[in-house]
Design a protein around this motif. Sequence first.
Motif, PDB file in Angstrom:
ATOM      1  N   UNK A 138       0.812  -1.216   0.000  1.00  0.00           N
ATOM      2  CA  UNK A 138       0.000   0.000   0.000  1.00  0.00           C
ATOM      3  C   UNK A 138       0.841   1.259   0.000  1.00  0.00           C
ATOM      4  N   UNK A 139       2.110   1.141   0.390  1.00  0.00           N
ATOM      5  CA  UNK A 139       2.928   2.339   0.467  1.00  0.00           C
ATOM      6  C   UNK A 139       4.381   2.019   0.724  1.00  0.00           C
ATOM      7  N   UNK A 140       5.121   3.082   1.032  1.00  0.00           N
ATOM      8  CA  UNK A 140       6.572   2.981   1.174  1.00  0.00           C
ATOM      9  C   UNK A 140       7.027   3.886   2.314  1.00  0.00           C
ATOM     10  N   UNK A 141       7.974   3.380   3.096  1.00  0.00           N
ATOM     11  CA  UNK A 141       8.684   4.221   4.042  1.00  0.00           C
ATOM     12  C   UNK A 141       9.933   4.735   3.351  1.00  0.00           C
ATOM     13  N   UNK A 142       9.947   6.001   2.989  1.00  0.00           N
ATOM     14  CA  UNK A 142      11.011   6.577   2.170  1.00  0.00           C
ATOM     15  C   UNK A 142      12.074   7.220   3.058  1.00  0.00           C
ATOM     16  N   UNK A 143      13.224   6.561   3.161  1.00  0.00           N
ATOM     17  CA  UNK A 143      14.356   7.125   3.900  1.00  0.00           C
ATOM     18  C   UNK A 143      15.123   8.062   2.979  1.00  0.00           C
ATOM     19  N   UNK A 144      15.202   9.332   3.357  1.00  0.00           N
ATOM     20  CA  UNK A 144      15.933  10.306   2.554  1.00  0.00           C
ATOM     21  C   UNK A 144      17.424  10.009   2.686  1.00  0.00           C
ATOM     22  N   UNK A 145      18.056   9.641   1.584  1.00  0.00           N
ATOM     23  CA  UNK A 145      19.460   9.242   1.600  1.00  0.00           C
ATOM     24  C   UNK A 145      20.076   9.537   0.243  1.00  0.00           C
ATOM     25  N   UNK A 146      21.388   9.387   0.143  1.00  0.00           N
ATOM     26  CA  UNK A 146      22.080   9.791  -1.086  1.00  0.00           C
ATOM     27  C   UNK A 146      21.609   8.999  -2.296  1.00  0.00           C
ATOM     28  N   UNK A 147      21.125   7.765  -2.098  1.00  0.00           N
ATOM     29  CA  UNK A 147      20.678   6.967  -3.240  1.00  0.00           C
ATOM     30  C   UNK A 147      19.169   7.066  -3.475  1.00  0.00           C
ATOM     31  N   UNK A 148      18.436   7.618  -2.534  1.00  0.00           N
ATOM     32  CA  UNK A 148      16.983   7.708  -2.626  1.00  0.00           C
ATOM     33  C   UNK A 148      16.521   9.102  -2.221  1.00  0.00           C
ATOM     34  N   UNK A 149      16.286   9.959  -3.176  1.00  0.00           N
ATOM     35  CA  UNK A 149      15.847  11.336  -2.946  1.00  0.00           C
ATOM     36  C   UNK A 149      16.776  12.046  -1.954  1.00  0.00           C
ATOM     37  N   UNK A 150      17.999  12.243  -2.400  1.00  0.00           N
ATOM     38  CA  UNK A 150      19.040  12.873  -1.588  1.00  0.00           C
ATOM     39  C   UNK A 150      18.550  14.234  -1.083  1.00  0.00           C
ATOM     40  N   UNK A 151      18.442  14.410   0.237  1.00  0.00           N
ATOM     41  CA  UNK A 151      17.903  15.673   0.753  1.00  0.00           C
ATOM     42  C   UNK A 151      18.877  16.836   0.665  1.00  0.00           C
TER      43      UNK A 151
END
Length: 305
Positions: free
Chosen positions: A36-49
């Motif tokens: 149903x969804x995703x826990x999105x950890x902001x990191x350099x490989x995934x949506x680098x904050x």
Amino acid sequence: MSGHARTPLRFGYGTNGLTDLRLDDALALLADLGYDGVGLTLDHMHLDPLAPDLAARTREVAHRLDALGLGVTVETGARYVLDPRRKHGPSLLDPDPDDRARRVDLLLRAVRVAADLGAHAVHCFSGIVPDGTDQDTAWKRLAETLAPVLDAAAGAGVPLAVEPEPGHLLATLADFHHLRRTLGDPEPLGLTLDLGHCQCLEPLPPADCVREAAPWLRHVQIEDMRRGVHEHLPFGDGEIDFPPVLAALAATGYQGLTVVELPRHSHAGPHFAARSLPFLRHAAPSVPVPPHGDPSATPEGSRTP
């Protein structure tokens, strides 16, 4: 045509357990598996904050989530996103005010990302008490550093969900309530409850932890775990009896995501993502769903075209 059953709970999988995949591939995988969804950890490989054009990149992710029908929560537990030498450093408790400000800046960015994604919460944790820092000073720093983040969360309409983390200053549900009272019980402050952590160190069984935490519950993480050992395990490898825990969670009326948290199994992330959802659906309580075509068959709060 007869109806079928579904669980009232919404399950997600954390991207910190899919770090070998591009974010777009990870999202497609989870949608294909039926999450149903995703826990999105902001990191350099995934949506680098910290990289340029965060707002534009966030819009692209928002469109992708919407196209895939995935809900999202934003998590901020990346190990080395701020410092390549210190795991989870700097923290909200660091002696250097400039270092604390860097963590605050990350959380403020996470709040903006969460608002732009339509996330149901932003997750964070306190950090470990630095050597030479007494408990009273640590709690004072935590309250002071969280104040601007809570203000931003209130303005964005996104709850800040603090996670009790073993070994950290804020390690237990009792610690969460201490922070809540210290801050004057601000409306944006909520709780991330990791069900494995309940098994690991809380005095109450996990199902009782869920019931006790219900009024403040804004985000849930789930994995198996053993008593006294902080090790995130695949389902069936630990000691948790999941049906009563998930029944207790469903009974609270919790509407957010329940996100599988297996960061140390990322090397086989697709395998564990595929294994985890059938386990959770089997363990979770179910409710009848009317036959297809009945207008009442659309769950409240679900996405519609």
